[in-house]
Design an enzyme around this catalytic site. Structure first.
Site, mmCIF file in Angstrom:
data_model
loop_
_atom_site.group_PDB
_atom_site.id
_atom_site.type_symbol
_atom_site.label_atom_id
_atom_site.label_comp_id
_atom_site.label_asym_id
_atom_site.label_seq_id
_atom_site.Cartn_x
_atom_site.Cartn_y
_atom_site.Cartn_z
ATOM 1 N N GLN A 125 0.831 -1.203 0.000
ATOM 2 C CA GLN A 125 0.000 0.000 0.000
ATOM 3 C C GLN A 125 0.869 1.258 0.000
ATOM 4 O OE1 GLN A 125 -3.322 0.329 -0.055
ATOM 5 N NE2 GLN A 125 -3.897 2.212 1.006
ATOM 6 N N ARG A 130 7.800 5.830 1.972
ATOM 7 C CA ARG A 130 7.444 6.283 3.318
ATOM 8 C C ARG A 130 8.007 5.390 4.420
ATOM 9 N NH1 ARG A 130 1.225 4.669 4.579
ATOM 10 N NH2 ARG A 130 1.305 2.488 3.906
ATOM 11 N N HIS A 204 0.682 12.671 1.439
ATOM 12 C CA HIS A 204 -0.518 12.293 2.199
ATOM 13 C C HIS A 204 -0.682 13.212 3.426
ATOM 14 C CE1 HIS A 204 -3.594 9.845 3.926
ATOM 15 N NE2 HIS A 204 -3.198 8.675 3.445
ATOM 16 N N ASP A 252 -13.123 9.379 0.868
ATOM 17 C CA ASP A 252 -11.871 8.987 0.218
ATOM 18 C C ASP A 252 -12.046 9.237 -1.275
ATOM 19 O OD1 ASP A 252 -9.443 7.996 -0.501
ATOM 20 O OD2 ASP A 252 -9.763 5.960 0.256
ATOM 21 N N GLU A 301 -4.542 16.037 0.044
ATOM 22 C CA GLU A 301 -3.283 15.536 -0.499
ATOM 23 C C GLU A 301 -3.119 15.909 -1.971
ATOM 24 O OE1 GLU A 301 -3.431 11.271 0.097
ATOM 25 O OE2 GLU A 301 -4.925 11.578 1.675
#
Length: 329
Positions: A125, A130, A204, A252, A301
């Site tokens: 994901q 990150r 994000h 979302d 974002e």
């Protein structure tokens, strides 16, 4: 697919130098990399403007301080901006109470990277950027003593770990700058290999709000969007008809071909204005009651998702952001 443009990436070697705009910059020496805060402080610290410190969980962070009183913190793990404070001391970003600072998982909050994949897909994901350690390549501050703009440049390059998921040579260059009370980011994706590659990405950004029901996002009316709440892998298409996107349940949504500025009303009489260049889409996310802390934040974002970016060998793509706090009339 969107094609990236060529950009010169080379910079002269040396320990301390000036850019074409007159900034004093400290560049990484040609020695083995070290992530120990004390060693990095000796190489990259700039009195009163940039410091490298030990952060939570023993992770290394870079702290930028502007003469006006604003500040920002950036962790090398994940290349994640975790704090941006106004001169008043008010925090603008949000880090979740359950965030881990031990390197076991990405930092949940601030401005995490999603690269080279946004959302679910062929790899883990949101990709791998990150949850990897980034490297400081340089720091800088404007020599004007009345108005220095502290800045740090981080880099991330391909490795055996990344190539196991995404088999392409690349270099990410990510610069974070404080300009008075504004937070600015500048990200470049460089293809250092012999084959073109395609990616999606997002920053994000978690933003603190005074109650999610009091928050709203302006600047999205009339845009086509992908609603990922019913099925993230098969989002439903729609057209936004609201002047202000409010929160009354889980959200979302990926807004395609978004304008260069949107605003998040945080519910205090102020808003966070987000200006961008290169980032074509905007994602709005609230987990609602799926997270205990949902009342305290909204994610707005900048992203490239609807039209993935293809970068040819030797070329690069660039995405810039500028965040500021504005009073609402």
């Amino acid at each position: 697919m969107a094609m990236a443009t060529r950009a010169a990436m080379g910079r002269p070697a040396g320990a301390t130098w000036r850019t074409s705009t007159g900034k004093v910059r400290r560049k990484a020496p040609h020695v083995a990399a070290s992530t120990k805060a004390a060693d990095l402080q000796g190489s990259f610290g700039i009195d009163g403007s940039v410091s490298v410190e030990e952060g939570k969980g023993g992770l290394t962070k870079v702290v930028l301080r502007h003469n006006c009183g604003s500040s920002a913190e950036v962790y090398l793990f994940g290349g994640c901006v975790t704090s941006w404070k106004q001169a008043s001391g008010d925090e603008v970003l949000y880090v979740r109470p359950d965030a881990k600072f031990d390197g076991s998982k990405p930092i949940s909050g601030g401005v995490p990277h999603c690269f080279p994949q946004f959302g679910p897909g062929d790899m883990q994901q949101h990709g791998f950027a990150r949850n990897l350690e980034w490297t400081i390549s340089s720091t800088s501050a404007d020599p004007n003593p009345d108005d220095p703009d502290p800045s740090v440049e981080l880099t991330l390059e391909d490795s055996e770990y990344t190539r196991a998921m995404w088999d392409y040579p690349f270099k990410l260059v990510y610069e974070i700058t404080l300009h008075n009370e504004k937070l600015m980011t500048d990200m470049r994706v460089v293809n250092t290999g012999a084959e073109p590659f395609t990616f999606t990405a997002a920053l994000h950004t978690y933003l603190e709000v005074a109650g999610v029901r009091n928050a709203s996002v302006k600047g999205l009316c009339g845009l086509k969007y992908l609603d990922k709440v019913p099925d993230p892998e098969n989002p439903k298409e729609g057209t936004e008809t609201r002047d202000k996107v409010q929160f009354q349940g889980p959200v979302d949504s990926v807004y395609l071909n978004a304008p260069e500025q949107v605003e998040l009303d945080v519910g205090t009489g102020a808003a966070v204005a987000i200006q961008s260049r290169g980032w074509k889409d905007v994602v709005v996310w609230s987990p609602w009651t799926a997270m205990a802390c949902y009342e305290s934040f909204v994610c707005v974002e900048n992203a490239v998702f609807g039209q993935p970016v293809t970068v040819s060998p030797g070329d690069s793509w660039r995405g810039q952001q500028e965040f500021s706090v504005v009073d609402l009339e």
